[in-house]
Design an enzyme around this catalytic site. Structure first.
Site: not given
Ligand code: DLZ
Length: 166
Positions: A29, A63-65, A88, A93, A95, A120, A134
């Protein structure tokens, strides 16, 4: 507000990286940002002596992964540190809050439970411009900072021996 380059550092204070294997995991992302952070991290590891074959680069969707990737790496490899790179950006929203909370807590948990350095290098920004500032802009590069932190923590991990203090 005064612009501070947070990546200014004393190269002499960074440990020699030649003994270490470092994993770098970058989220897909916001690639304009994460690619620049990844380059900053890898270039800095090279500059400080980490061998090419000992720099292991992985990609995850977002980033979540990063937490899952860090957990897999500490469970299945003997890397000396894992640098986690993500970006991120606040949207319309909530999220943003959930991803930031999940990744900061998740990576902390992996670090504490494994005792392995987890770094991190995640930007959590209100705007793309803040992130670019950054990622090689006026505030430095969080990937560079992550690489330095990884080398310092890898050395700390190898050096601490409470039974035989220096
Ligand atoms: C879904 C999502 C959103 C809305 N925004 C970001 C972001 O700004 N940066 C980022 O790295 N990932 C984003 N994601 C994706 C989530 O990290 C994740 O890949 C999905 O929710 C699938 O688990």
């Amino acid at each position: 507000m005064k612009k501070t380059n947070l990546s200014d550092y004393d190269p002499a204070a960074v440990p020699d990286g030649s003994p270490y294997t470092i994993a770098v995991v970058a989220a897909e992302w916001n690639p304009q940002v994460t690619d620049a952070l990844l380059k900053g991290a890898v270039d800095t590891l090279r500059q400080h002596g980490v061998k090419e074959e000992n720099i292991r680069v992985y990609r995850v969707p977002g980033t979540f992964e990063l937490t899952t990737a860090a957990e897999l790496l500490v469970a299945r490899s003997s890397v000396n540190a894992v640098i986690c790179i993500g970006c991120v950006i606040q949207g319309e929203t909530r999220h943003f809050e959930f991803i930031c909370q999940a990744v900061s807590q998740g990576l902390t948990n992996v670090a504490v439970q494994s005792g392995r350095p987890i770094i991190f290098s995640v930007l959590t920004c209100d705007t793309l411009q803040q992130a670019l500032d950054r990622a090689g802009g006026c505030h430095g590069n969080k990937g560079v900072e992550g690489a330095i932190a990884a080398l310092k923590m890898a050395k700390l991990d190898q050096t601490i021996d409470f039974d035989h203090p220096a």
